[in-house]
Design a protein around this motif. Structure first.
Motif, PDB file in Angstrom:
ATOM      1  N   GLN A  11     -10.104  -3.774 -21.733  1.00  0.00           N
ATOM      2  CA  GLN A  11     -10.674  -3.733 -23.086  1.00  0.00           C
ATOM      3  C   GLN A  11     -11.074  -2.309 -23.474  1.00  0.00           C
ATOM      4  O   GLN A  11     -11.169  -1.975 -24.645  1.00  0.00           O
ATOM      5  CB  GLN A  11     -11.892  -4.662 -23.209  1.00  0.00           C
ATOM      6  CG  GLN A  11     -11.664  -6.089 -22.761  1.00  0.00           C
ATOM      7  CD  GLN A  11     -10.391  -6.705 -23.309  1.00  0.00           C
ATOM      8  OE1 GLN A  11     -10.138  -6.706 -24.509  1.00  0.00           O
ATOM      9  NE2 GLN A  11      -9.557  -7.212 -22.418  1.00  0.00           N
ATOM     10  N   VAL A  68      -8.118  -1.089 -31.706  1.00  0.00           N
ATOM     11  CA  VAL A  68      -8.627  -2.329 -31.133  1.00  0.00           C
ATOM     12  C   VAL A  68      -7.607  -3.423 -31.418  1.00  0.00           C
ATOM     13  O   VAL A  68      -7.151  -3.585 -32.547  1.00  0.00           O
ATOM     14  CB  VAL A  68      -9.997  -2.670 -31.750  1.00  0.00           C
ATOM     15  CG1 VAL A  68     -10.495  -3.999 -31.263  1.00  0.00           C
ATOM     16  CG2 VAL A  68     -10.999  -1.570 -31.432  1.00  0.00           C
ATOM     17  N   GLN A  76     -11.891  -7.340 -27.732  1.00  0.00           N
ATOM     18  CA  GLN A  76     -11.874  -5.936 -27.319  1.00  0.00           C
ATOM     19  C   GLN A  76     -12.877  -5.136 -28.154  1.00  0.00           C
ATOM     20  O   GLN A  76     -13.607  -4.304 -27.622  1.00  0.00           O
ATOM     21  CB  GLN A  76     -10.472  -5.351 -27.472  1.00  0.00           C
ATOM     22  CG  GLN A  76     -10.372  -3.940 -26.936  1.00  0.00           C
ATOM     23  CD  GLN A  76      -8.974  -3.370 -27.065  1.00  0.00           C
ATOM     24  OE1 GLN A  76      -8.294  -3.609 -28.057  1.00  0.00           O
ATOM     25  NE2 GLN A  76      -8.558  -2.613 -26.072  1.00  0.00           N
TER      26      GLN A  76
END
Length: 163
Positions: free
Chosen positions: A130, A61, A66
């Motif tokens: 994302q 991440v 995200q």
């Protein structure tokens, strides 16, 4: 895996981590991985316990945003999976819900009732980014045009045409 090994002496597959759309562990907030055969003969294995050597992890991440998107998608996937088997989605209501959501977010022209394609494409592409690196979302094509096409396909599927 480390906690499972410490608690039980062996890591095991968690059911909630097997639900399509779950890319983050809700308990620990970390990306999940997937098992991929390293050699053709590995795909014949009937039983395999997880280990760091056999798991491909989602991309790390990169931002808290995200992480929030991945956690929310994981929560929704688990909530849908927890519904009773007798629950089904009425496609007309689903289509109406999608359309209402698009209107609420300003993605539909008020007078013409047409989709604001540029805005939809940019927004969908942002959310897709994302989820990049997670195997179950790899089929979503990158790019604003592909994003608009995907949204239109989902809307059409939710409102089947009369034969």
């Amino acid at each position: 895996m480390g906690l499972d090994q410490a608690r039980f002496g062996v890591a095991y597959w968690h059911l909630q981590h097997q639900i399509p759309g779950v890319s983050q562990c809700l308990e620990h907030g970390i990306p999940l991985g997937t098992w991929r055969p390293r050699r053709p003969e590995d795909s014949k294995l009937q039983w395999l316990l997880p280990s760091p050597r056999t798991i491909d992890f989602c991309e790390a991440v990169k931002s808290t945003w995200q992480e929030q998107v991945r956690l929310e998608v994981s929560r929704v996937a688990l909530a849908v999976a927890a519904l009773a088997p007798s629950v089904h989605f009425d496609m007309n209501r689903l289509g109406c819900a999608y359309a209402a959501g698009l209107r609420t977010r300003g993605f539909v022209h008020a007078k013409s009732n047409l989709l604001r394609r540029t805005e939809v494409g940019m927004s969908f592409s942002f959310y897709r980014a994302q989820l990049a690196g997670c195997a179950e979302f790899s089929a979503l094509e990158p790019g604003d045009t592909a994003a608009v096409s995907h949204v239109i396909r989902v809307l059409r599927a939710a409102r089947p045409l009369h034969p």
